[in-house]
Motif scaffolding. Sequence first.
Motif, PDB file in Angstrom:
ATOM      1  N   LYS A 128       1.036  -1.348  -0.088  1.00 48.82           N
ATOM      2  CA  LYS A 128      -0.111  -0.075  -0.161  1.00 48.82           C
ATOM      3  C   LYS A 128       0.929   1.271  -0.022  1.00 48.82           C
ATOM      4  O   LYS A 128       0.324   2.284  -0.656  1.00 48.82           O
ATOM      5  N   ASN A 129       1.963   1.186   0.706  1.00 50.05           N
ATOM      6  CA  ASN A 129       2.910   2.382   0.856  1.00 50.05           C
ATOM      7  C   ASN A 129       4.128   2.245   0.030  1.00 50.05           C
ATOM      8  O   ASN A 129       5.307   2.637   0.304  1.00 50.05           O
ATOM      9  N   ARG A 130       3.963   1.466  -1.147  1.00 51.02           N
ATOM     10  CA  ARG A 130       5.178   1.168  -1.854  1.00 51.02           C
ATOM     11  C   ARG A 130       5.940   2.250  -2.661  1.00 51.02           C
ATOM     12  O   ARG A 130       7.300   2.221  -2.605  1.00 51.02           O
ATOM     13  N   SER A 131       5.222   3.500  -2.678  1.00 45.85           N
ATOM     14  CA  SER A 131       6.034   4.786  -3.022  1.00 45.85           C
ATOM     15  C   SER A 131       7.082   5.014  -2.015  1.00 45.85           C
ATOM     16  O   SER A 131       8.017   5.649  -2.347  1.00 45.85           O
ATOM     17  N   LEU A 132       6.532   5.125  -0.679  1.00 45.28           N
ATOM     18  CA  LEU A 132       7.472   5.429   0.290  1.00 45.28           C
ATOM     19  C   LEU A 132       8.464   4.235   0.634  1.00 45.28           C
ATOM     20  O   LEU A 132       9.694   4.535   0.880  1.00 45.28           O
ATOM     21  N   VAL A 133       8.185   3.169   0.243  1.00 43.56           N
ATOM     22  CA  VAL A 133       9.193   2.019   0.422  1.00 43.56           C
ATOM     23  C   VAL A 133      10.385   2.145  -0.562  1.00 43.56           C
ATOM     24  O   VAL A 133      11.531   1.878  -0.431  1.00 43.56           O
ATOM     25  N   ALA A 134       9.853   2.492  -1.844  1.00 46.35           N
ATOM     26  CA  ALA A 134      10.705   2.785  -2.879  1.00 46.35           C
ATOM     27  C   ALA A 134      11.722   3.818  -2.480  1.00 46.35           C
ATOM     28  O   ALA A 134      13.216   3.717  -2.984  1.00 46.35           O
ATOM     29  N   LEU A 135      11.517   4.778  -1.856  1.00 44.32           N
ATOM     30  CA  LEU A 135      12.353   5.963  -1.485  1.00 44.32           C
ATOM     31  C   LEU A 135      13.236   5.293  -0.331  1.00 44.32           C
ATOM     32  O   LEU A 135      14.377   5.781  -0.142  1.00 44.32           O
ATOM     33  N   PHE A 136      12.870   4.545   0.605  1.00 44.40           N
ATOM     34  CA  PHE A 136      13.477   3.713   1.641  1.00 44.40           C
ATOM     35  C   PHE A 136      14.630   2.685   1.019  1.00 44.40           C
ATOM     36  O   PHE A 136      15.699   2.668   1.646  1.00 44.40           O
ATOM     37  N   VAL A 137      14.487   2.082  -0.182  1.00 48.51           N
ATOM     38  CA  VAL A 137      15.390   1.198  -0.410  1.00 48.51           C
ATOM     39  C   VAL A 137      16.591   1.442  -0.703  1.00 48.51           C
ATOM     40  O   VAL A 137      17.902   0.870  -0.512  1.00 48.51           O
ATOM     41  N   PRO A 138      17.060   2.561  -1.545  1.00 50.51           N
ATOM     42  CA  PRO A 138      18.424   2.822  -1.804  1.00 50.51           C
ATOM     43  C   PRO A 138      19.143   3.228  -0.470  1.00 50.51           C
ATOM     44  O   PRO A 138      20.231   2.751  -0.357  1.00 50.51           O
ATOM     45  N   ALA A 139      18.644   3.630   0.746  1.00 50.77           N
ATOM     46  CA  ALA A 139      19.105   3.859   1.954  1.00 50.77           C
ATOM     47  C   ALA A 139      19.807   2.655   2.573  1.00 50.77           C
ATOM     48  O   ALA A 139      20.547   2.156   2.831  1.00 50.77           O
ATOM     49  N   VAL A 140      18.719   1.548   2.357  1.00 47.73           N
ATOM     50  CA  VAL A 140      18.965   0.371   2.976  1.00 47.73           C
ATOM     51  C   VAL A 140      19.977  -0.316   2.117  1.00 47.73           C
ATOM     52  O   VAL A 140      20.953  -1.246   2.644  1.00 47.73           O
ATOM     53  N   ALA A 141      20.145  -0.237   0.991  1.00 50.51           N
ATOM     54  CA  ALA A 141      20.996  -0.843   0.021  1.00 50.51           C
ATOM     55  C   ALA A 141      22.359  -0.307   0.289  1.00 50.51           C
ATOM     56  O   ALA A 141      23.442  -1.148   0.355  1.00 50.51           O
ATOM     57  N   PHE A 142      22.396   1.068   0.701  1.00 45.20           N
ATOM     58  CA  PHE A 142      23.667   1.597   0.920  1.00 45.20           C
ATOM     59  C   PHE A 142      24.480   0.981   1.838  1.00 45.20           C
ATOM     60  O   PHE A 142      25.557   0.668   2.130  1.00 45.20           O
ATOM     61  N   TYR A 143      23.721   0.903   3.065  1.00 42.97           N
ATOM     62  CA  TYR A 143      24.236   0.434   4.480  1.00 42.97           C
ATOM     63  C   TYR A 143      24.605  -1.096   4.344  1.00 42.97           C
ATOM     64  O   TYR A 143      25.523  -1.496   4.896  1.00 42.97           O
ATOM     65  N   LEU A 144      23.530  -1.925   3.463  1.00 39.26           N
ATOM     66  CA  LEU A 144      24.137  -3.292   3.490  1.00 39.26           C
ATOM     67  C   LEU A 144      25.372  -3.399   2.671  1.00 39.26           C
ATOM     68  O   LEU A 144      26.251  -4.434   3.052  1.00 39.26           O
ATOM     69  N   LEU A 145      25.725  -2.699   1.407  1.00 38.58           N
ATOM     70  CA  LEU A 145      26.624  -2.677   0.789  1.00 38.58           C
ATOM     71  C   LEU A 145      27.884  -2.080   1.198  1.00 38.58           C
ATOM     72  O   LEU A 145      29.000  -2.844   1.285  1.00 38.58           O
ATOM     73  N   PHE A 146      27.725  -0.999   2.060  1.00 36.75           N
ATOM     74  CA  PHE A 146      29.013  -0.327   2.300  1.00 36.75           C
ATOM     75  C   PHE A 146      29.389  -0.225   4.003  1.00 36.75           C
ATOM     76  O   PHE A 146      30.357   0.098   4.385  1.00 36.75           O
ATOM     77  N   LYS A 147      28.114  -0.892   4.642  1.00 36.51           N
ATOM     78  CA  LYS A 147      28.365  -0.942   6.248  1.00 36.51           C
ATOM     79  C   LYS A 147      28.356  -2.384   6.931  1.00 36.51           C
ATOM     80  O   LYS A 147      29.155  -2.531   7.486  1.00 36.51           O
TER      81      LYS A 147
END
Length: 311
Positions: A20-39
Motif C-alpha cells: 500500500k505504501n510502495r512509493s514510500l518503500v521505494a524511497l527507503f530502498v536506496p538507503a537500505v542498499a547503501f548500508y548493506l553494501l558499504f556498512k
Amino acid sequence: MRARPSIYNAKPSLAASYWKNRSLVALFVPAVAFYLLFKYLPIFGVQIAFKNYMFRLGIWNSPWIGFENFEKLFAMDSFWEVLSNTFIISGLKLVFGFPAPILLALLLNEIRCVRFKRVVQTISYLPHFLSWVILSGIFIQFLSPSIGPINILIRELGGKPIYFLGDEHWFRPVLIVTHIWKSVGWGTIVYLAALTNINPEFYEAAYIDGATRWHCARYITLPSLAPVITIMLIFAVGGIIEDDFNQIYNLYSEAVYSVGDVISTYTYRRGLVKLDYGFASAVDLFKNVVAFALILSANRIANRINEYGIW
C-alpha cells in the motif's frame, strides 16, 4: 459469547501494508542498499585484523595469527602519539565546534527579517557542499606565507609571516577554525527544525510577564532544545575517535605529523601505502571498539543526567 472481529476492522498484513505504501518503500530502498553494501557486508573483512593477510591468498586462505597485529600495534610509540593527536584534535572540535551551530540557530531564530535570515542561512550552508579537496586548495593559498592575505596584513603591520599549515603551534587551530566554518551552517538545520516545534504561546506568556529575549532564550528555548542537544552530543562524543580524514589529509604535511597525524591518516599510510592490510585493519577495528564504548558511556551519562538518552 464473544463477537467475531469484522474483516473490515482487521489490521492489514505487513506485506499488504508495504504494498500500500510502495512509493514510500521505494524511497527507503536506496538507503537500505547503501548500508548493506558499504556498512554491513564489509564487516566480513574484519577477520583480516587477525590474519597475516596475503593478497595472492585472499582473505579466506591467509593464515591466522591471532592478536599479533594488536600486540604490534600497542607496542609502537608512534601509535600512541597518533591516538593522542586524534583525541586532542577531535576533543577541541567538540568543545568549540559543537556549541557553534546551537548558537547560530539561536541567533537565526531571533532574526525577524525573513529575507535576511534566508540569505544568512544560504551563505552558512554553502561550505558544507564543497569538498575538502577544493577547500584545502583555497586555504593553502589563503594562509600562504608569501601570497596569503593574512600574512600580507601581518607584514604590513611589521610582523613576520607565519606558515600556518607548516607550524606545529598553528596547525591544530587552523583545523578547528576551518572545521567550524565548514560545518556550522549545516549543523543548524536540526536545531532550527526543533525550534519550530516550540509552542509560540510560551513566548507570548513570557513577554506578558516582562521577560526579555535573553530570558526567553535561556528559560524556554534552551530547555526545549535539551533532548535534541543531548542526542547530538552523544553522537559527537562517539565520533571523537572518528577523525576527519579528508580535512587532515588534504591540509597536513610531514612537518606537522607530530601534532596532526591521526588514526585515519596513520591507517591509510600503513594499509594502502605500505600494503600492511592486516595491521591497518587492526587499527581500524580498535578505533571502532573505542567509538562504540564512547557512545555507550555518553548515553548512560545522559540518561542519568536528564533521561534524554538514545535508549
